[in-house]
Write a protein that holds these residues in place. Structure first.
Motif, PDB file in Angstrom:
ATOM      1  N   ARG A  68       0.830  -1.211   0.000  1.00  0.00           N
ATOM      2  CA  ARG A  68       0.000   0.000   0.000  1.00  0.00           C
ATOM      3  C   ARG A  68       0.862   1.257   0.000  1.00  0.00           C
ATOM      4  O   ARG A  68       0.538   2.239  -0.674  1.00  0.00           O
ATOM      5  CB  ARG A  68      -0.963  -0.027   1.192  1.00  0.00           C
ATOM      6  CG  ARG A  68      -2.037  -1.098   1.019  1.00  0.00           C
ATOM      7  CD  ARG A  68      -2.921  -1.235   2.225  1.00  0.00           C
ATOM      8  NE  ARG A  68      -3.757  -0.051   2.424  1.00  0.00           N
ATOM      9  CZ  ARG A  68      -4.644   0.048   3.398  1.00  0.00           C
ATOM     10  NH1 ARG A  68      -4.810  -0.943   4.264  1.00  0.00           N
ATOM     11  NH2 ARG A  68      -5.361   1.150   3.526  1.00  0.00           N
ATOM     12  N   VAL A  69       1.964   1.234   0.736  1.00  0.00           N
ATOM     13  CA  VAL A  69       2.902   2.357   0.721  1.00  0.00           C
ATOM     14  C   VAL A  69       3.420   2.565  -0.692  1.00  0.00           C
ATOM     15  O   VAL A  69       3.449   3.683  -1.208  1.00  0.00           O
ATOM     16  CB  VAL A  69       4.069   2.120   1.704  1.00  0.00           C
ATOM     17  CG1 VAL A  69       5.208   3.107   1.472  1.00  0.00           C
ATOM     18  CG2 VAL A  69       3.580   2.193   3.141  1.00  0.00           C
ATOM     19  N   ARG A  70       3.858   1.496  -1.341  1.00  0.00           N
ATOM     20  CA  ARG A  70       4.417   1.605  -2.693  1.00  0.00           C
ATOM     21  C   ARG A  70       3.393   2.176  -3.677  1.00  0.00           C
ATOM     22  O   ARG A  70       3.740   2.953  -4.566  1.00  0.00           O
ATOM     23  CB  ARG A  70       4.914   0.241  -3.204  1.00  0.00           C
ATOM     24  CG  ARG A  70       5.983  -0.429  -2.381  1.00  0.00           C
ATOM     25  CD  ARG A  70       7.196   0.399  -1.973  1.00  0.00           C
ATOM     26  NE  ARG A  70       7.749   1.218  -3.020  1.00  0.00           N
ATOM     27  CZ  ARG A  70       8.215   2.465  -2.852  1.00  0.00           C
ATOM     28  NH1 ARG A  70       8.200   3.024  -1.666  1.00  0.00           N
ATOM     29  NH2 ARG A  70       8.707   3.143  -3.844  1.00  0.00           N
ATOM     30  N   LEU A  71       2.148   1.804  -3.549  1.00  0.00           N
ATOM     31  CA  LEU A  71       1.110   2.324  -4.440  1.00  0.00           C
ATOM     32  C   LEU A  71       0.838   3.808  -4.217  1.00  0.00           C
ATOM     33  O   LEU A  71       0.524   4.541  -5.153  1.00  0.00           O
ATOM     34  CB  LEU A  71      -0.189   1.528  -4.276  1.00  0.00           C
ATOM     35  CG  LEU A  71      -0.161   0.115  -4.835  1.00  0.00           C
ATOM     36  CD1 LEU A  71      -1.428  -0.638  -4.420  1.00  0.00           C
ATOM     37  CD2 LEU A  71      -0.010   0.135  -6.351  1.00  0.00           C
ATOM     38  N   ALA A  72       0.978   4.260  -2.991  1.00  0.00           N
ATOM     39  CA  ALA A  72       0.723   5.668  -2.660  1.00  0.00           C
ATOM     40  C   ALA A  72       1.946   6.555  -2.895  1.00  0.00           C
ATOM     41  O   ALA A  72       1.824   7.774  -2.968  1.00  0.00           O
ATOM     42  CB  ALA A  72       0.284   5.785  -1.199  1.00  0.00           C
ATOM     43  N   ALA A  73       3.106   5.947  -3.024  1.00  0.00           N
ATOM     44  CA  ALA A  73       4.367   6.684  -3.058  1.00  0.00           C
ATOM     45  C   ALA A  73       4.676   7.294  -4.426  1.00  0.00           C
ATOM     46  O   ALA A  73       4.284   6.777  -5.463  1.00  0.00           O
ATOM     47  CB  ALA A  73       5.507   5.751  -2.666  1.00  0.00           C
ATOM     48  N   ASP A  74       5.434   8.385  -4.368  1.00  0.00           N
ATOM     49  CA  ASP A  74       6.067   8.972  -5.553  1.00  0.00           C
ATOM     50  C   ASP A  74       7.565   8.807  -5.324  1.00  0.00           C
ATOM     51  O   ASP A  74       8.166   9.525  -4.538  1.00  0.00           O
ATOM     52  CB  ASP A  74       5.699  10.456  -5.684  1.00  0.00           C
ATOM     53  CG  ASP A  74       6.465  11.165  -6.796  1.00  0.00           C
ATOM     54  OD1 ASP A  74       7.297  10.513  -7.472  1.00  0.00           O
ATOM     55  OD2 ASP A  74       6.245  12.366  -6.968  1.00  0.00           O
ATOM     56  N   ASP A  75       8.155   7.832  -6.003  1.00  0.00           N
ATOM     57  CA  ASP A  75       9.573   7.567  -5.771  1.00  0.00           C
ATOM     58  C   ASP A  75      10.471   8.057  -6.900  1.00  0.00           C
ATOM     59  O   ASP A  75      11.622   7.662  -6.991  1.00  0.00           O
ATOM     60  CB  ASP A  75       9.805   6.091  -5.491  1.00  0.00           C
ATOM     61  CG  ASP A  75       9.385   5.189  -6.636  1.00  0.00           C
ATOM     62  OD1 ASP A  75       8.913   5.702  -7.666  1.00  0.00           O
ATOM     63  OD2 ASP A  75       9.532   3.961  -6.493  1.00  0.00           O
TER      64      ASP A  75
END
Length: 83
Positions: A68-75
């Motif tokens: 869920r973090v990865r989906l919400a993140a802008d990396d």
């Protein structure tokens, strides 16, 4: 917002990087179920939060919370830094 994507190091990058690599990772690792909804919501409303999430590592997060973090993140910034 330009400070987050500037090629030169900025105070915004330093502050958000410190948040990502410490308090955010810890909070989501140990209390992820209680807080992930808030982080996702904030990341949708404010790219700065998405940017902070992009700098977090999994640490002790469950795979569910991490996904869920990865989906919400802008990396995008973080990927550029490691290239």
């Amino acid at each position: 917002e330009a400070d987050f994507y500037d090629e030169a190091a900025t105070e915004a990058q330093t502050v958000c990087g410190t948040l990502a690599a410490g308090p955010v990772e810890d909070l989501l690792s140990f209390h992820g179920r209680d807080f992930i909804d808030r982080f996702e919501s904030e990341a949708r409303q404010d790219r700065r939060m998405a940017w902070v999430l992009g700098g977090a590592w999994q640490f002790e997060m469950s795979d569910e919370i991490w996904n869920r973090v990865r989906l919400a993140a802008d990396d995008t910034y973080w990927k550029r830094k490691t290239s």
